[in-house]
Enzyme design. Structure first.
Site, PDB file in Angstrom:
ATOM      1  N   CYS A   1      13.090  10.818   7.964  1.00 16.36           N
ATOM      2  CA  CYS A   1      12.524  10.500   9.759  1.00 16.36           C
ATOM      3  C   CYS A   1      14.364  10.257  10.164  1.00 16.36           C
ATOM      4  CB  CYS A   1      12.684   8.706   9.560  1.00 16.36           C
ATOM      5  SG  CYS A   1      13.532   7.562   8.375  1.00 16.36           S
TER       6      CYS A   1
ATOM      7  N   GLU B   1       8.689  16.202  16.157  1.00 16.80           N
ATOM      8  CA  GLU B   1       9.330  16.321  14.873  1.00 16.80           C
ATOM      9  C   GLU B   1       8.976  17.175  13.732  1.00 16.80           C
ATOM     10  OE1 GLU B   1      11.134  12.243  11.820  1.00 16.80           O
ATOM     11  OE2 GLU B   1       9.052  12.344  12.870  1.00 16.80           O
TER      12      GLU B   1
ATOM     13  N   GLU C   1       9.334   1.867  11.569  1.00 11.71           N
ATOM     14  CA  GLU C   1      10.231   1.880  11.385  1.00 11.71           C
ATOM     15  C   GLU C   1       9.324   3.130  11.639  1.00 11.71           C
ATOM     16  OE1 GLU C   1      12.013   5.627   9.878  1.00 11.71           O
ATOM     17  OE2 GLU C   1      12.369   4.269   7.744  1.00 11.71           O
TER      18      GLU C   1
ATOM     19  N   LYS D   1       0.943  -1.489   0.067  1.00  8.57           N
ATOM     20  CA  LYS D   1      -0.105  -0.586  -0.257  1.00  8.57           C
ATOM     21  C   LYS D   1       0.885   1.299   0.228  1.00  8.57           C
ATOM     22  CE  LYS D   1      -1.948   2.619   3.298  1.00  8.57           C
ATOM     23  NZ  LYS D   1      -0.776   4.064   2.087  1.00  8.57           N
TER      24      LYS D   1
END
Length: 529
Positions: A336, A432, A302, A225
């Site tokens: 990331c 973040e 992750e 996906k």
């Protein structure tokens, strides 16, 4: 700061009436002849050497298909807002079909030899290399990153196929001596089964091959996906997999946007799926983890990061500045493992801040396909709003804007920014940012900065610069992260394990450990010998 006003990327897009006809015939026409013709026209507008790499349909059991509902997802270029095309808005029914196709294909694919899978993956790798320019351009068009960065991503993406091709023939078992002379203990490794792969938009190609390469090498089949913002890279990868000879049903792709909850749930709870691999935010990772627990699936997660970047007084400042430029501003800060919190020791704080600001002021923002552009847009307006909020919060608490600090009105661009004197309680230190914002905080001692760096619930990557050998070992071991860059701002490679600790996730991708995530370890005890 030089800013290049984003120019519209001129493509021969169909008229509104033509698009409506296209949608009609892709969903209802028995022959779909016009649909194929329109798809070909749209594909040529991407400017690729090989327009057949562009697919506007999902892939199930080797067949390119539309959504049963006839609904589609519009994909746009974030740098220009131009419409690139549409992909199907698939749902639960298509997802179940994709899983069933992958389960059927697994019965034969899992029995192929490691050498056979190795050879197909090498062909796959060679095709990605052969179509390097097209695949890179495609990344820039749908993601917005500069073409130079897109080329780096495609090479990185392809490297996982080469690496795991080689790992496929090294899935060794072992014999464990028994106390009983008539018994032999043998351990073998077998493919885990059907794998669901859920990926983010910031690396539309590499986040797929990092998972898919390992899965295929192990003998697993997959349902992918991709994100609705960047589906075309995933579909192009599937097209090249077919050309490489990967059998039908081994790779399936379900595209969705509004049905993402039900599709995600099915990809976690369907009993035919034996492993879930996800890259994305920590909140979503927790949701998927809970869903996968319903059948105790193996998972690789992750999730989010909040990477510290530490510069000690004894650092090589030239190297530290260059690393910060790469580590913080690559992909306009949308990775990331980006440096999110930059801590600089007081003795070199002023010098580092000045030199970093000088470099950032030279950046040129605009359409990543244009010559001389160093940084592209953020993925959408919501991403811009988050950076704006972090800047405003830090400034309200005493931070100073050295460079940038503003967005470009009515676009997805944010001027690369450097803030100084950012306080510890600023939002950026706990969230973040995922944008081109370098936030500098001064520190005095090693013990102080270790506490600051570890004061977060996540732990993906961390970086620091020092020429003191003893300090290098101490700090590397004490940082609570899964990956440490000591005197470097680059940690990502196909040959090393990638992953975090704490709420940054579970499992490792890449390296010799990556393929183990897609295999079961089986003990066979032979008696009566």
């Amino acid at each position: 700061m030089r800013f290049s006003t984003p120019l519209r990327f001129c493509v021969a897009l169909p008229t509104t009436r033509q698009r409506l006809l296209f949608l009609k015939f892709t969903t209802t026409s028995p022959t779909r002849t016009l649909a194929r013709r329109m798809a070909s026209t749209q594909a040529s507008s991407f400017g690729l050497k090989d327009p057949s790499l562009i697919k506007f349909q999902g892939l199930i059991d080797g067949k390119w298909i539309d959504a049963k509902s006839g609904e589609t997802i519009l994909v746009t270029n974030p740098a220009t807002d131009e419409e690139l095309g549409t992909v199907p808005e698939m749902g639960l029914d298509e997802t179940k079909e994709a899983v069933a196709a992958a389960a059927t294909a697994f019965t034969s694919w899992s029995r192929t030899t490691a050498k056979y899978r190795h050879d197909l993956l090498i062909k796959f790798f060679q095709l990605m290399t052969q179509h390097h320019d097209d695949l890179s351009r495609l990344i820039t068009l749908e993601n917005g990153k500069t073409l130079a960065e897109a080329k780096v991503e495609n090479s990185y993406s392809a490297s996982f196929l080469e690496w795991f091709a080689e790992e496929s023939v090294r899935t060794y078992g072992e014999q464990i001596p028994s106390a009983n002379p008539s018994v032999r203990n043998v351990v073998i490794k077998q493919p885990i089964g059907v794998v669901s792969i859920l990926t983010p938009w910031n690396f539309p190609s590499a986040m797929i091959t990092r998972k898919l390469g390992a899965a295929l090498a192990a003998g697993c089949t997959a349902v992918i996906k991709p994100p609705p913002e960047t589906p075309f890279s995933a579909l192009a990868i599937a097209e090249l997999a077919d050309r490489a000879g990967i059998p039908q049903g081994v790779i399936n792709i379900v595209t969705t946007q509004k049905n993402v909850i039900e599709v995600g749930r099915e990809l976690c709870e369907n009993k035919a799926i034996k492993k879930v691999s996800f890259t994305g935010s920590t909140p979503v990772a927790k949701l998927l983890y809970g869903m996968a627990a319903s059948t105790l699936k193996k998972v690789s997660l992750e999730a989010g990061g909040n990477a510290p970047f530490i510069v000690f007084d004894d650092a090589n400042i030239d190297e530290a500045v260059e690393a910060a430029i790469f580590c913080k501003f690559r992909g306009s800060g949308q990775t990331c493992v980006c440096a999110n919190r930059i801590y600089v020791q007081s003795g070199v704080y002023a010098e580092f801040a000045s030199r970093l600001s000088e470099r950032v002021a030279e950046f040129k923002v605009g359409n990543g396909l244009e010559e001389g552009i160093t940084h592209g847009p953020l993925i959408h307006v919501k991403a811009v709003e988050k950076v704006e909020r972090h800047v405003a919060d830090a400034v309200s608490k005493g931070a100073q804007v050295l460079v940038g600090g503003k967005s470009i009105p009515n676009t997805s661009f944010f001027i690369p920014t450097v803030l100084s004197d950012v306080p510890a309680d600023a939002a950026i230190n706990s969230e973040e940012t995922f944008g081109p914002l370098a936030a500098l905080t001064k520190f005095e001692t090693e013990e102080e900065v270790i506490k600051l760096a570890n004061n977060t619930d996540v732990g993906l990557a961390g970086y620091f610069f020092s020429r003191d050998v003893g300090r290098v070992w101490r700090v590397a071991e004490r940082l609570e992260v899964g990956m440490v860059g000591a005197n470097t701002g680059l940690v990502s490679q196909a040959v090393v394990p990638f992953g975090g600790v704490k709420e940054s996730g579970l499992g490792r991708e890449g390296g010799p450990h990556g393929i183990d995530e897609y295999m079961n370890t089986k003990l066979i005890v032979f008696g009566g010998l």
